[in-house]
Design a protein around this motif. Structure first.
Motif, PDB file in Angstrom:
ATOM      1  N   CYS A  63       0.968  -1.175  -0.076  1.00  0.00           N
ATOM      2  CA  CYS A  63      -0.228  -0.004   0.212  1.00  0.00           C
ATOM      3  C   CYS A  63       0.930   1.286   0.124  1.00  0.00           C
ATOM      4  CB  CYS A  63      -1.112   0.144   1.160  1.00  0.00           C
ATOM      5  SG  CYS A  63      -0.157   0.234   2.969  1.00  0.00           S
ATOM      6  N   HIS A  64       0.150   2.219  -0.450  1.00  0.00           N
ATOM      7  CA  HIS A  64       1.131   3.582  -0.303  1.00  0.00           C
ATOM      8  C   HIS A  64       1.001   4.340   1.069  1.00  0.00           C
ATOM      9  CE1 HIS A  64       2.244   7.692  -1.545  1.00  0.00           C
ATOM     10  NE2 HIS A  64       2.754   7.240  -2.670  1.00  0.00           N
ATOM     11  N   ALA A  65       1.883   4.987   1.422  1.00  0.00           N
ATOM     12  CA  ALA A  65       2.080   5.731   2.681  1.00  0.00           C
ATOM     13  C   ALA A  65       0.936   6.793   2.785  1.00  0.00           C
ATOM     14  CB  ALA A  65       3.336   6.109   2.869  1.00  0.00           C
ATOM     15  N   ASN A  66       0.366   7.259   1.700  1.00  0.00           N
ATOM     16  CA  ASN A  66      -0.563   8.331   1.763  1.00  0.00           C
ATOM     17  C   ASN A  66      -1.838   7.653   1.646  1.00  0.00           C
ATOM     18  OD1 ASN A  66       1.602  10.129   2.273  1.00  0.00           O
ATOM     19  ND2 ASN A  66       1.347  10.886   0.199  1.00  0.00           N
ATOM     20  N   ALA A  67      -2.827   8.455   2.329  1.00  0.00           N
ATOM     21  CA  ALA A  67      -4.282   8.027   2.278  1.00  0.00           C
ATOM     22  C   ALA A  67      -5.084   8.200   0.827  1.00  0.00           C
ATOM     23  CB  ALA A  67      -5.368   8.760   3.209  1.00  0.00           C
ATOM     24  N   SER A  68      -4.482   9.204   0.030  1.00  0.00           N
ATOM     25  CA  SER A  68      -5.098   9.453  -1.399  1.00  0.00           C
ATOM     26  C   SER A  68      -4.106  10.369  -1.886  1.00  0.00           C
ATOM     27  CB  SER A  68      -6.349  10.222  -1.015  1.00  0.00           C
ATOM     28  OG  SER A  68      -6.257  11.436  -0.455  1.00  0.00           O
ATOM     29  N   GLY A  69      -4.142  10.803  -3.144  1.00  0.00           N
ATOM     30  CA  GLY A  69      -3.364  11.831  -3.780  1.00  0.00           C
ATOM     31  C   GLY A  69      -2.968  11.435  -5.248  1.00  0.00           C
ATOM     32  N   ALA A  70      -2.048  12.277  -5.867  1.00  0.00           N
ATOM     33  CA  ALA A  70      -1.660  11.952  -7.280  1.00  0.00           C
ATOM     34  C   ALA A  70      -0.460  11.217  -7.216  1.00  0.00           C
ATOM     35  CB  ALA A  70      -1.098  13.392  -7.615  1.00  0.00           C
ATOM     36  N   HIS A  71      -0.827   9.747  -7.250  1.00  0.00           N
ATOM     37  CA  HIS A  71       0.081   8.740  -6.969  1.00  0.00           C
ATOM     38  C   HIS A  71      -0.266   7.634  -8.157  1.00  0.00           C
ATOM     39  CE1 HIS A  71       1.760  10.601  -3.565  1.00  0.00           C
ATOM     40  NE2 HIS A  71       0.821  10.775  -2.779  1.00  0.00           N
ATOM     41  N   THR A  72      -0.153   7.819  -9.279  1.00  0.00           N
ATOM     42  CA  THR A  72      -0.666   7.013 -10.478  1.00  0.00           C
ATOM     43  C   THR A  72      -0.081   5.734 -10.210  1.00  0.00           C
ATOM     44  OG1 THR A  72      -0.947   8.915 -11.882  1.00  0.00           O
ATOM     45  CG2 THR A  72      -0.709   6.755 -12.901  1.00  0.00           C
ATOM     46  N   GLY A  73      -0.945   4.580 -10.170  1.00  0.00           N
ATOM     47  CA  GLY A  73      -0.563   3.337 -10.221  1.00  0.00           C
ATOM     48  C   GLY A  73      -0.491   2.566  -8.788  1.00  0.00           C
ATOM     49  N   ASP A  74      -0.666   3.493  -7.643  1.00  0.00           N
ATOM     50  CA  ASP A  74      -0.643   2.901  -6.399  1.00  0.00           C
ATOM     51  C   ASP A  74      -2.014   2.684  -5.734  1.00  0.00           C
ATOM     52  OD1 ASP A  74       2.411   2.937  -5.596  1.00  0.00           O
ATOM     53  OD2 ASP A  74       2.390   5.177  -5.886  1.00  0.00           O
ATOM     54  N   ILE A  75      -2.069   2.161  -4.677  1.00  0.00           N
ATOM     55  CA  ILE A  75      -3.155   2.018  -3.822  1.00  0.00           C
ATOM     56  C   ILE A  75      -3.020   2.176  -2.432  1.00  0.00           C
ATOM     57  CG2 ILE A  75      -2.690  -0.543  -3.540  1.00  0.00           C
ATOM     58  CD1 ILE A  75      -5.724  -1.064  -4.109  1.00  0.00           C
ATOM     59  N   SER A  76      -3.812   2.709  -1.659  1.00  0.00           N
ATOM     60  CA  SER A  76      -3.835   3.152  -0.802  1.00  0.00           C
ATOM     61  C   SER A  76      -4.529   2.311   0.567  1.00  0.00           C
ATOM     62  CB  SER A  76      -4.527   4.544  -0.120  1.00  0.00           C
ATOM     63  OG  SER A  76      -5.931   4.268  -0.066  1.00  0.00           O
ATOM     64  N   ALA A  77      -4.074   2.253   1.767  1.00  0.00           N
ATOM     65  CA  ALA A  77      -4.510   1.295   2.712  1.00  0.00           C
ATOM     66  C   ALA A  77      -6.157   1.497   2.844  1.00  0.00           C
ATOM     67  CB  ALA A  77      -3.862   1.558   4.079  1.00  0.00           C
ATOM     68  N   GLN A  78      -6.561   2.526   2.712  1.00  0.00           N
ATOM     69  CA  GLN A  78      -7.913   2.621   2.906  1.00  0.00           C
ATOM     70  C   GLN A  78      -8.763   2.047   1.717  1.00  0.00           C
ATOM     71  OE1 GLN A  78      -5.771   4.936   3.482  1.00  0.00           O
ATOM     72  NE2 GLN A  78      -6.355   6.421   5.238  1.00  0.00           N
ATOM     73  N   MET A  79      -8.081   2.207   0.508  1.00  0.00           N
ATOM     74  CA  MET A  79      -8.784   1.378  -0.556  1.00  0.00           C
ATOM     75  C   MET A  79      -8.892  -0.014  -0.598  1.00  0.00           C
ATOM     76  SD  MET A  79      -6.804   3.786  -3.720  1.00  0.00           S
ATOM     77  CE  MET A  79      -7.340   5.519  -3.966  1.00  0.00           C
ATOM     78  N   LEU A  80      -7.777  -0.597  -0.088  1.00  0.00           N
ATOM     79  CA  LEU A  80      -7.546  -2.073   0.283  1.00  0.00           C
ATOM     80  C   LEU A  80      -8.895  -2.462   1.229  1.00  0.00           C
ATOM     81  CD1 LEU A  80      -3.661  -2.627   0.595  1.00  0.00           C
ATOM     82  CD2 LEU A  80      -5.278  -3.559  -1.230  1.00  0.00           C
ATOM     83  N   LYS A  81      -8.678  -1.585   2.262  1.00  0.00           N
ATOM     84  CA  LYS A  81      -9.897  -2.179   3.166  1.00  0.00           C
ATOM     85  C   LYS A  81     -11.053  -2.017   2.768  1.00  0.00           C
ATOM     86  CE  LYS A  81     -11.201  -1.137   8.129  1.00  0.00           C
ATOM     87  NZ  LYS A  81     -10.779  -2.502   8.466  1.00  0.00           N
ATOM     88  N   ASP A  82     -11.452  -0.940   1.874  1.00  0.00           N
ATOM     89  CA  ASP A  82     -12.831  -0.938   1.002  1.00  0.00           C
ATOM     90  C   ASP A  82     -13.067  -1.950   0.032  1.00  0.00           C
ATOM     91  OD1 ASP A  82     -14.999   0.983   0.454  1.00  0.00           O
ATOM     92  OD2 ASP A  82     -14.040   0.970  -1.508  1.00  0.00           O
ATOM     93  N   ALA A  83     -11.931  -2.520  -0.265  1.00  0.00           N
ATOM     94  CA  ALA A  83     -12.196  -3.416  -1.341  1.00  0.00           C
ATOM     95  C   ALA A  83     -12.533  -4.980  -0.603  1.00  0.00           C
ATOM     96  CB  ALA A  83     -10.968  -3.588  -2.294  1.00  0.00           C
ATOM     97  N   GLY A  84     -12.038  -5.018   0.503  1.00  0.00           N
ATOM     98  CA  GLY A  84     -12.557  -6.085   1.320  1.00  0.00           C
ATOM     99  C   GLY A  84     -11.243  -6.783   2.229  1.00  0.00           C
ATOM    100  N   THR A 110       3.785   1.080   7.038  1.00  0.00           N
ATOM    101  CA  THR A 110       3.190   0.285   8.259  1.00  0.00           C
ATOM    102  C   THR A 110       2.325   1.289   8.995  1.00  0.00           C
ATOM    103  OG1 THR A 110       5.018  -1.029   8.304  1.00  0.00           O
ATOM    104  CG2 THR A 110       3.913  -0.916  10.210  1.00  0.00           C
ATOM    105  N   GLN A 111       2.811   2.454   9.209  1.00  0.00           N
ATOM    106  CA  GLN A 111       2.047   3.483  10.082  1.00  0.00           C
ATOM    107  C   GLN A 111       0.499   3.807   9.358  1.00  0.00           C
ATOM    108  OE1 GLN A 111       4.998   6.456  10.100  1.00  0.00           O
ATOM    109  NE2 GLN A 111       5.010   6.315  12.246  1.00  0.00           N
ATOM    110  N   ALA A 112       0.742   3.738   7.915  1.00  0.00           N
ATOM    111  CA  ALA A 112      -0.675   3.857   7.118  1.00  0.00           C
ATOM    112  C   ALA A 112      -1.689   2.983   7.386  1.00  0.00           C
ATOM    113  CB  ALA A 112      -0.306   4.443   5.719  1.00  0.00           C
ATOM    114  N   ALA A 113      -1.037   1.690   7.232  1.00  0.00           N
ATOM    115  CA  ALA A 113      -1.858   0.544   7.331  1.00  0.00           C
ATOM    116  C   ALA A 113      -2.406   0.431   8.581  1.00  0.00           C
ATOM    117  CB  ALA A 113      -1.090  -0.613   7.028  1.00  0.00           C
ATOM    118  N   LEU A 114      -1.969   0.808   9.685  1.00  0.00           N
ATOM    119  CA  LEU A 114      -2.537   0.527  10.919  1.00  0.00           C
ATOM    120  C   LEU A 114      -3.489   1.686  11.343  1.00  0.00           C
ATOM    121  CD1 LEU A 114       0.961  -0.281  12.910  1.00  0.00           C
ATOM    122  CD2 LEU A 114      -0.925  -1.982  12.269  1.00  0.00           C
ATOM    123  N   PHE A 115      -3.167   2.613  10.579  1.00  0.00           N
ATOM    124  CA  PHE A 115      -4.186   3.755  10.711  1.00  0.00           C
ATOM    125  C   PHE A 115      -5.509   3.599  10.255  1.00  0.00           C
ATOM    126  CE2 PHE A 115      -5.963   7.852   9.334  1.00  0.00           C
ATOM    127  CZ  PHE A 115      -6.355   8.643  10.659  1.00  0.00           C
TER     128      PHE A 115
END
Length: 249
Positions: A63-84, A110-115
């Motif tokens: 996952c990416h360290a940021n929750a969202s933003g201009a990071h083409t091709g990346d996926i955030s921890a929140q997106m993973l959780k939202d997907a299941g 790691t911090q992003a994932a736990l958050f």
């Protein structure tokens, strides 16, 4: 603590392969260990539907360290959780080598994932050259120091450490049981020194050419609380016996 059988599909898997996951879930409706599959991000949502109501949990591979933003091709921890997803693998040696991920980057992820409420599976491991130079514990210690939080600001079960000797991944080679035990004892002692008694509840996985033929003996090693499995997790007939071996452990 419950042991954990985690499968990392890496860059493998199409919709047709969901049949393997359904077969695994059917064969192990109530295992005596936690069962996790980490497919490519393209399959997480569909796999979540395929295993709904079963014991199989899902995770991302990064996952990416940021929750969202201009990071083409990346996926955030929140997106993973939202997907299941409920877990995410971080700092895998293939990410560290192929994408130049440093310990600091792994720490931020790691911090992003736990958050985001995901269980973080943080990978550590030495190369063959480092092993031959007798640097295994130094490398593992440095990766643990740089990739983990200064304080345990989460439940112990929300942080999992996976030891994967780089030279054993996908090669069919494994360390001796004594070597696996030495590294896992070192990791436990290091975590206890850093986080105190709570670290006793953190799961330590072994990964690197785990297969049905060697699973039982690996899981009998003290401080091995499960496995992070690569190729053998792609087929129910291969991963199922590993789940069964860990359940017996």
């Amino acid at each position: 603590m419950r042991n954990l059988a985690a499968g990392n599909w890496k860059m493998n898997g199409l919709v047709a392969d969901l049949a393997q996951v359904q077969a695994l879930a059917k064969a192990h409706p109530a295992p005596d260990c936690d069962v996790l599959l980490c497919p490519p991000a393209t399959l997480i949502s569909r796999m979540a539907d395929a295993v709904a109501g079963s014991a199989v949990m899902l995770g991302g591979q990064d996952c990416h360290a940021n929750a969202s933003g201009a990071h083409t091709g990346d996926i955030s921890a929140q997106m993973l959780k939202d997907a299941g997803a409920s877990h995410v693998i971080l700092g895998h040696s293939e990410r560290r080598a192929d994408h130049g991920e440093s310990d600091a980057i792994v720490l931020a992820k790691t911090q992003a994932a736990l958050f985001a409420g995901l269980v973080a599976i943080v990978c550590v491991g030495e190369t063959e050259a480092q092993r031959d130079a007798g640097q295994t514990l130094d490398v593992i210690g440095a990766q643990l120091a740089g990739s983990l939080l200064a304080q345990l600001d989460c439940a112990p079960n929300d942080l999992v450490i996976a030891y994967e000797p780089v030279w054993a991944i996908g090669t069919g080679r494994t360390p001796t049981l004594e070597e696996v035990g030495a590294v896992h004892r070192f990791m436990r002692a290091t975590l206890l020194d850093r986080f105190g008694a709570a670290a006793r509840e953190m799961r330590l996985l072994y990964g690197g050419s785990v297969k049905p033929a060697n699973a039982t003996e690996i899981f009998a090693v003290p401080e091995v609380n499960g496995a992070l499995v690569g190729g053998a997790s792609l087929k129910a007939d291969d991963f199922g016996p590993i789940v069964a071996a860990l359940s017996r452990g």
